[in-house]
Motif scaffolding. Structure first.
Motif, PDB file in Angstrom:
ATOM      1  N   LEU A   1     -52.976 -72.232 -27.870  1.00  0.00           N
ATOM      2  CA  LEU A   1     -52.212 -73.114 -26.988  1.00  0.00           C
ATOM      3  C   LEU A   1     -50.806 -72.555 -26.898  1.00  0.00           C
ATOM      4  O   LEU A   1     -50.134 -72.393 -27.914  1.00  0.00           O
ATOM      5  CB  LEU A   1     -52.148 -74.537 -27.543  1.00  0.00           C
ATOM      6  CG  LEU A   1     -53.410 -75.362 -27.516  1.00  0.00           C
ATOM      7  CD1 LEU A   1     -53.157 -76.721 -28.176  1.00  0.00           C
ATOM      8  CD2 LEU A   1     -53.884 -75.568 -26.097  1.00  0.00           C
ATOM      9  N   GLU A   2     -50.380 -72.248 -25.691  1.00  0.00           N
ATOM     10  CA  GLU A   2     -49.050 -71.701 -25.473  1.00  0.00           C
ATOM     11  C   GLU A   2     -48.240 -72.730 -24.719  1.00  0.00           C
ATOM     12  O   GLU A   2     -48.658 -73.210 -23.677  1.00  0.00           O
ATOM     13  CB  GLU A   2     -49.144 -70.385 -24.679  1.00  0.00           C
ATOM     14  CG  GLU A   2     -47.823 -69.694 -24.434  1.00  0.00           C
ATOM     15  CD  GLU A   2     -47.140 -70.126 -23.148  1.00  0.00           C
ATOM     16  OE1 GLU A   2     -45.905 -70.010 -23.062  1.00  0.00           O
ATOM     17  OE2 GLU A   2     -47.841 -70.586 -22.224  1.00  0.00           O
ATOM     18  N   GLY A   3     -47.105 -73.100 -25.263  1.00  0.00           N
ATOM     19  CA  GLY A   3     -46.231 -74.047 -24.590  1.00  0.00           C
ATOM     20  C   GLY A   3     -45.125 -74.510 -25.510  1.00  0.00           C
ATOM     21  O   GLY A   3     -45.241 -74.423 -26.734  1.00  0.00           O
ATOM     22  N   ARG A   4     -44.060 -74.969 -24.913  1.00  0.00           N
ATOM     23  CA  ARG A   4     -42.885 -75.376 -25.668  1.00  0.00           C
ATOM     24  C   ARG A   4     -43.218 -76.397 -26.757  1.00  0.00           C
ATOM     25  O   ARG A   4     -42.710 -76.318 -27.853  1.00  0.00           O
ATOM     26  CB  ARG A   4     -41.836 -75.956 -24.719  1.00  0.00           C
ATOM     27  CG  ARG A   4     -40.459 -75.692 -25.137  1.00  0.00           C
ATOM     28  CD  ARG A   4     -39.775 -74.520 -24.465  1.00  0.00           C
ATOM     29  NE  ARG A   4     -39.741 -74.595 -23.023  1.00  0.00           N
ATOM     30  CZ  ARG A   4     -40.348 -73.709 -22.235  1.00  0.00           C
ATOM     31  NH1 ARG A   4     -41.027 -72.704 -22.731  1.00  0.00           N
ATOM     32  NH2 ARG A   4     -40.251 -73.805 -20.938  1.00  0.00           N
ATOM     33  N   LEU A   5     -44.068 -77.364 -26.457  1.00  0.00           N
ATOM     34  CA  LEU A   5     -44.392 -78.421 -27.412  1.00  0.00           C
ATOM     35  C   LEU A   5     -45.771 -78.262 -28.047  1.00  0.00           C
ATOM     36  O   LEU A   5     -46.241 -79.160 -28.729  1.00  0.00           O
ATOM     37  CB  LEU A   5     -44.319 -79.789 -26.724  1.00  0.00           C
ATOM     38  CG  LEU A   5     -42.958 -80.226 -26.219  1.00  0.00           C
ATOM     39  CD1 LEU A   5     -43.034 -81.627 -25.631  1.00  0.00           C
ATOM     40  CD2 LEU A   5     -41.902 -80.160 -27.308  1.00  0.00           C
ATOM     41  N   ALA A   6     -46.413 -77.131 -27.831  1.00  0.00           N
ATOM     42  CA  ALA A   6     -47.778 -76.945 -28.331  1.00  0.00           C
ATOM     43  C   ALA A   6     -47.884 -77.211 -29.826  1.00  0.00           C
ATOM     44  O   ALA A   6     -48.836 -77.842 -30.287  1.00  0.00           O
ATOM     45  CB  ALA A   6     -48.284 -75.541 -27.998  1.00  0.00           C
ATOM     46  N   GLY A   7     -46.917 -76.772 -30.603  1.00  0.00           N
ATOM     47  CA  GLY A   7     -46.943 -76.992 -32.048  1.00  0.00           C
ATOM     48  C   GLY A   7     -46.900 -78.467 -32.414  1.00  0.00           C
ATOM     49  O   GLY A   7     -47.489 -78.884 -33.405  1.00  0.00           O
ATOM     50  N   HIS A   8     -46.231 -79.246 -31.591  1.00  0.00           N
ATOM     51  CA  HIS A   8     -46.163 -80.688 -31.830  1.00  0.00           C
ATOM     52  C   HIS A   8     -47.452 -81.390 -31.398  1.00  0.00           C
ATOM     53  O   HIS A   8     -47.755 -82.480 -31.867  1.00  0.00           O
ATOM     54  CB  HIS A   8     -44.971 -81.299 -31.080  1.00  0.00           C
ATOM     55  CG  HIS A   8     -43.653 -80.869 -31.623  1.00  0.00           C
ATOM     56  ND1 HIS A   8     -43.045 -81.499 -32.681  1.00  0.00           N
ATOM     57  CD2 HIS A   8     -42.828 -79.854 -31.258  1.00  0.00           C
ATOM     58  CE1 HIS A   8     -41.894 -80.903 -32.936  1.00  0.00           C
ATOM     59  NE2 HIS A   8     -41.743 -79.906 -32.100  1.00  0.00           N
ATOM     60  N   MET A   9     -48.185 -80.773 -30.492  1.00  0.00           N
ATOM     61  CA  MET A   9     -49.398 -81.382 -29.950  1.00  0.00           C
ATOM     62  C   MET A   9     -50.637 -81.031 -30.768  1.00  0.00           C
ATOM     63  O   MET A   9     -51.689 -81.620 -30.571  1.00  0.00           O
ATOM     64  CB  MET A   9     -49.616 -80.942 -28.492  1.00  0.00           C
ATOM     65  CG  MET A   9     -48.479 -81.299 -27.549  1.00  0.00           C
ATOM     66  SD  MET A   9     -48.202 -83.067 -27.481  1.00  0.00           S
ATOM     67  CE  MET A   9     -46.431 -83.136 -27.657  1.00  0.00           C
ATOM     68  N   ALA A  10     -50.520 -80.084 -31.678  1.00  0.00           N
ATOM     69  CA  ALA A  10     -51.670 -79.613 -32.457  1.00  0.00           C
ATOM     70  C   ALA A  10     -51.295 -79.576 -33.940  1.00  0.00           C
ATOM     71  O   ALA A  10     -50.942 -78.524 -34.472  1.00  0.00           O
ATOM     72  CB  ALA A  10     -52.091 -78.229 -31.966  1.00  0.00           C
TER      73      ALA A  10
ATOM     74  N   ALA B   1     -49.237 -74.131 -21.165  1.00  0.00           N
ATOM     75  CA  ALA B   1     -48.536 -75.260 -20.543  1.00  0.00           C
ATOM     76  C   ALA B   1     -47.506 -74.761 -19.534  1.00  0.00           C
ATOM     77  O   ALA B   1     -47.291 -75.374 -18.491  1.00  0.00           O
ATOM     78  CB  ALA B   1     -47.858 -76.114 -21.610  1.00  0.00           C
ATOM     79  N   GLY B   2     -46.869 -73.636 -19.835  1.00  0.00           N
ATOM     80  CA  GLY B   2     -45.871 -73.072 -18.921  1.00  0.00           C
ATOM     81  C   GLY B   2     -46.466 -72.680 -17.585  1.00  0.00           C
ATOM     82  O   GLY B   2     -45.860 -72.893 -16.532  1.00  0.00           O
TER      83      GLY B   2
ATOM     84  N   ILE C   1     -49.243 -82.981 -19.079  1.00  0.00           N
ATOM     85  CA  ILE C   1     -49.388 -81.663 -19.697  1.00  0.00           C
ATOM     86  C   ILE C   1     -49.579 -81.806 -21.205  1.00  0.00           C
ATOM     87  O   ILE C   1     -50.466 -81.186 -21.802  1.00  0.00           O
ATOM     88  CB  ILE C   1     -48.172 -80.771 -19.368  1.00  0.00           C
ATOM     89  CG1 ILE C   1     -48.143 -80.452 -17.869  1.00  0.00           C
ATOM     90  CG2 ILE C   1     -48.203 -79.478 -20.179  1.00  0.00           C
ATOM     91  CD1 ILE C   1     -46.858 -79.814 -17.390  1.00  0.00           C
ATOM     92  N   ASP C   2     -48.767 -82.652 -21.834  1.00  0.00           N
ATOM     93  CA  ASP C   2     -48.836 -82.836 -23.287  1.00  0.00           C
ATOM     94  C   ASP C   2     -50.153 -83.473 -23.716  1.00  0.00           C
ATOM     95  O   ASP C   2     -50.762 -83.061 -24.707  1.00  0.00           O
ATOM     96  CB  ASP C   2     -47.663 -83.694 -23.768  1.00  0.00           C
ATOM     97  CG  ASP C   2     -46.324 -83.048 -23.461  1.00  0.00           C
ATOM     98  OD1 ASP C   2     -46.285 -81.817 -23.253  1.00  0.00           O
ATOM     99  OD2 ASP C   2     -45.316 -83.782 -23.411  1.00  0.00           O
ATOM    100  N   LYS C   3     -50.608 -84.463 -22.957  1.00  0.00           N
ATOM    101  CA  LYS C   3     -51.872 -85.132 -23.289  1.00  0.00           C
ATOM    102  C   LYS C   3     -53.026 -84.143 -23.215  1.00  0.00           C
ATOM    103  O   LYS C   3     -53.917 -84.147 -24.060  1.00  0.00           O
ATOM    104  CB  LYS C   3     -52.106 -86.307 -22.340  1.00  0.00           C
ATOM    105  CG  LYS C   3     -53.319 -87.131 -22.703  1.00  0.00           C
ATOM    106  CD  LYS C   3     -53.454 -88.354 -21.816  1.00  0.00           C
ATOM    107  CE  LYS C   3     -54.671 -89.144 -22.232  1.00  0.00           C
ATOM    108  NZ  LYS C   3     -54.852 -90.344 -21.457  1.00  0.00           N
ATOM    109  N   ARG C   4     -52.991 -83.288 -22.220  1.00  0.00           N
ATOM    110  CA  ARG C   4     -54.045 -82.282 -22.078  1.00  0.00           C
ATOM    111  C   ARG C   4     -54.076 -81.369 -23.301  1.00  0.00           C
ATOM    112  O   ARG C   4     -55.136 -81.058 -23.836  1.00  0.00           O
ATOM    113  CB  ARG C   4     -53.821 -81.474 -20.798  1.00  0.00           C
ATOM    114  CG  ARG C   4     -54.814 -80.366 -20.586  1.00  0.00           C
ATOM    115  CD  ARG C   4     -56.158 -80.897 -20.146  1.00  0.00           C
ATOM    116  NE  ARG C   4     -57.056 -79.782 -19.904  1.00  0.00           N
ATOM    117  CZ  ARG C   4     -58.243 -79.659 -20.467  1.00  0.00           C
ATOM    118  NH1 ARG C   4     -58.698 -80.601 -21.233  1.00  0.00           N
ATOM    119  NH2 ARG C   4     -58.990 -78.621 -20.222  1.00  0.00           N
TER     120      ARG C   4
END
Length: 184
Positions: A79-88, A31-32, A63-66
């Motif tokens: 999945l790498e990103g600040r909110l990735a853990g929340h999205m998965a 995501a970054g 970005i989050d929806k993706r």
């Protein structure tokens, strides 16, 4: 297996994600990198792009929806990103942390800027993101309770972190052949 790697700017998420993806021959989605690419395409700094995202939540939502779509439909990815853990929700969730001065020094090395400028931009960016995450998703980025592992990337280098993560991942894989994390 689905793995998320999250952390604040300069914590080492991209480096660790790339190494882990190579080690397990998995695809890595960042995501970054998407955020940096969008900022570059618009000809603005990350701080300026963050300000744009504050006014136009569709940037974050896109970005989050993706990431949510990818997490719901694919396995064997990181999945790498600040909110990735929340999205998965069913992933092995990892948060990398490091003190601000260490993270800023890493950013200076990556972006070839001054420490003072990088510190100012990083603090602005983090404040902007924290506000957006709270307003858009109701997420407190400082609440690490959703993560399975929190690793200090100042204490261990990227190769030691891969060793730690590999031990955890291999234990999960070998636990009766399960490929997902049991959250019960």
């Amino acid at each position: 297996m689905l793995i998320t790697i999250s952390g604040l700017p300069g914590s080492g998420t991209t480096t660790v994600s790339n190494l882990l993806a190579r080690h397990y021959e998995m695809e890595m989605i960042s995501a970054g990198e998407v955020f940096r690419t969008l900022a570059k395409e618009r000809g603005v700094t990350l701080a300026e792009f963050g300000e744009l995202a504050e006014k136009d939540e569709s940037i974050d939502v896109q970005i989050d929806k993706r990431q949510q779509e990818i997490a719901a439909t694919r396995d064997d990815i990181i999945l790498e990103g600040r909110l990735a853990g929340h999205m998965a929700p069913h992933a092995l969730k990892v948060w990398l942390k490091a003190p601000i001065d260490i993270r800023v020094r890493r950013i200076v090395g990556r972006e070839k800027t001054s420490f003072t400028q990088a510190l100012e931009e990083t603090l602005e960016r983090e404040a902007s993101e924290a506000l957006r995450y709270r307003e858009i998703h109701g997420i407190d980025i400082n609440d690490l309770s959703i993560y399975d592992l929190v690793i200090d990337s100042n204490r261990w280098d990227q190769f030691q972190i891969i060793h730690i993560l590999s031990a955890c991942i291999d234990a999960l894989i070998n636990k009766g052949g399960e490929q997902t994390v049991d959250r019960s």
